[in-house]
Design a protein around this motif. Structure first.
Motif, PDB file in Angstrom:
ATOM      1  N   THR A   2       0.842  -1.193   0.000  1.00 18.93           N
ATOM      2  CA  THR A   2       0.000   0.000   0.000  1.00 18.93           C
ATOM      3  C   THR A   2       0.879   1.246   0.000  1.00 18.93           C
ATOM      4  N   ASP A  23       1.739  -6.314   3.444  1.00 21.46           N
ATOM      5  CA  ASP A  23       1.979  -5.472   4.608  1.00 21.46           C
ATOM      6  C   ASP A  23       3.073  -4.437   4.388  1.00 21.46           C
ATOM      7  N   ASP A  52       6.053   3.005   7.562  1.00 21.05           N
ATOM      8  CA  ASP A  52       6.477   1.667   7.157  1.00 21.05           C
ATOM      9  C   ASP A  52       7.110   0.887   8.306  1.00 21.05           C
ATOM     10  N   GLY A  54       7.423  -1.081  11.937  1.00 23.65           N
ATOM     11  CA  GLY A  54       6.551  -2.027  12.614  1.00 23.65           C
ATOM     12  C   GLY A  54       6.434  -1.723  14.095  1.00 23.65           C
ATOM     13  N   ALA A 118       6.289  -8.687  12.941  1.00 25.39           N
ATOM     14  CA  ALA A 118       5.537  -9.949  13.040  1.00 25.39           C
ATOM     15  C   ALA A 118       6.394 -11.105  13.563  1.00 25.39           C
ATOM     16  N   ASP A 137       1.307  -7.878  17.445  1.00 27.96           N
ATOM     17  CA  ASP A 137       1.805  -7.017  16.366  1.00 27.96           C
ATOM     18  C   ASP A 137       0.745  -5.949  16.127  1.00 27.96           C
ATOM     19  N   SER A 139       1.135  -3.203  14.151  1.00 26.67           N
ATOM     20  CA  SER A 139       1.523  -2.381  12.994  1.00 26.67           C
ATOM     21  C   SER A 139       0.330  -1.917  12.178  1.00 26.67           C
ATOM     22  N   ALA A 140      -0.757  -2.682  12.199  1.00 23.86           N
ATOM     23  CA  ALA A 140      -1.945  -2.292  11.445  1.00 23.86           C
ATOM     24  C   ALA A 140      -2.749  -1.215  12.159  1.00 23.86           C
ATOM     25  N   ARG A 199      -3.351   4.813  13.123  1.00 27.55           N
ATOM     26  CA  ARG A 199      -3.357   4.912  11.656  1.00 27.55           C
ATOM     27  C   ARG A 199      -4.564   5.685  11.136  1.00 27.55           C
TER      28      ARG A 199
END
Length: 376
Positions: A2, A23, A52, A54, A118, A137, A139-140, A199
């Motif tokens: 993305t 990801d 970008d 994590g 991850a 994780d 990160s999202a 985010r």
């Protein structure tokens, strides 16, 4: 894969796609003028999209105890809001993960280079055994926005009423650490902040730039300032053979007096009795041909009339003051006064060394010599 929401800003230039993984986030390299962006960023007037990176979270009463027992830094008494850095090493002392660490009193947050969150979260989850820790994780859910100062206007996450601003400890040697580099260190006083933002709040951050309240600088600007400060980064400087001593990482990420952890024997042995097999150097590049070597470019030195491979470039940048520069990892035995060369396609770029980790790094313990047998 993305593209970051920052890609909607005027002039945003993204890197070429090299990975189709779902990801992977592409962040802007620059917005039209990387050199000007460096100066604005250095002056504290710009932010950098680092979405970008994590993010891993640890929740539970034993979260710091777990990290303390497994990693290189003394984290058991990390105070809420305090920033730290730690390394996960393999049993032979080689680097597996480098993590920025921030605790808010209820959760410990780890920030990692792309691609490492991850697997680290999965490994920590396996290692927690009966400890009261939940690893995830994140990160999202969260992203990083960086700058050279704490920026109040940013919608920084504070789930436990502590702003999640990680402040880089590279500005000085931390307690229990050790600096191999000479006393005049360009990282001294380095100001770098990585702020965690939800985010779904990133469009608000982009609006701060669009409205002129903040400026944006690309990742090239951030990299140039990092290289100039001799600041190592796992994604760039490390490989599967790296030990912390080679990158001067004992400065901020290793506590030499803490208890046992995986890889400690190698850390202690090299620091006290041996020498790291490789060493990081700063290279000042001949800019006559306007060629900048890429990550992995081979570094050579002349010996007996023959150019021999002695290392490789890990990072390179065009700095607004220093010009073309690079970090490289080379063999320890290469003399510090030798002019090195880097081949880029059909062009050979001359490179003058600036010592970061000296040839004599390590062997800090003065071991007394034992008398020979048979002598009185």
């Amino acid at each position: 894969m993305t593209d970051s929401v920052f890609s909607s800003l005027p002039g945003a230039v993204l890197p070429e796609s090299i990975d189709d993984a779902a990801d992977v986030v592409r962040v802007p390299l620059h917005y039209g003028d990387p050199i000007r962006e460096q100066r604005v960023l250095e002056d504290g007037r710009a932010i950098v999209d680092a979405s970008d990176l994590g993010i891993v979270s640890l929740v539970g009463d034993d979260r710091l105890r777990l990290l303390h027992s497994l990693t290189s830094q003394d984290l058991e008494r990390l105070a809420p809001g305090e920033s730290a850095e730690t390394l996960v090493l393999d049993p032979q002392g080689r680097l597996e993960y480098a993590a920025r660490v921030l605790d808010d009193g209820e959760t410990t947050w780890l920030v990692l280079d792309p691609g490492f969150a991850a697997p680290l979260a999965a490994w920590l989850d396996r290692m927690r055994f009966m400890l009261r820790v939940e690893v995830a994780d994140r990160s999202a859910d969260f992203a990083v926005v960086a700058s050279t100062r704490v920026i109040d206007e940013l919608p920084v996450a504070a789930p436990s009423a502590v702003r999640l601003d990680w402040i880089d400890p590279w500005a000085s040697v931390v307690a229990g650490g050790w600096q191999y580099a000479a006393s005049d260190h360009p990282g001294a006083g380095r100001s770098w902040v990585e702020s965690l933002v939800a985010r779904d709040k990133l469009p608000e951050v982009v609006e701060l730039v669009s409205s002129g309240r903040l400026a944006a600088a690309g990742s090239l600007a951030a990299e140039a300032l990092r290289v100039a400060a001799w600041r190592p980064r796992q994604l760039a400087e490390a490989d599967d053979r790296t030990i912390p001593h080679e990158l001067d990482w004992l400065r901020t990420a290793v506590h030499l007096e803490k208890g046992c952890y995986r890889g400690q024997e190698t850390v202690a042995k090299v620091h006290n009795l041996g020498h790291p097999p490789r060493r990081i150097v700063m290279l000042h590049l001949d800019g006559s041909d306007a060629v900048l070597p890429a990550h992995g470019a081979v570094v050579t030195a002349e010996r007996d009339g023959v150019e021999r491979e002695v290392g490789h470039v890990t990072s390179s940048a065009i700095h607004h003051d220093l010009g073309p520069v690079a970090l490289a990892v080379i063999k320890r035995a290469v003399p510090s006064d030798v002019v090195l060369s880097i081949r880029v396609d059909d062009t050979v770029v001359a490179a003058a060394q600036q010592t970061i980790v000296p040839q004599g790094a390590g062997a800090t313990t003065d071991v007394p010599r034992l008398p020979r047998l048979g002598r009185g």
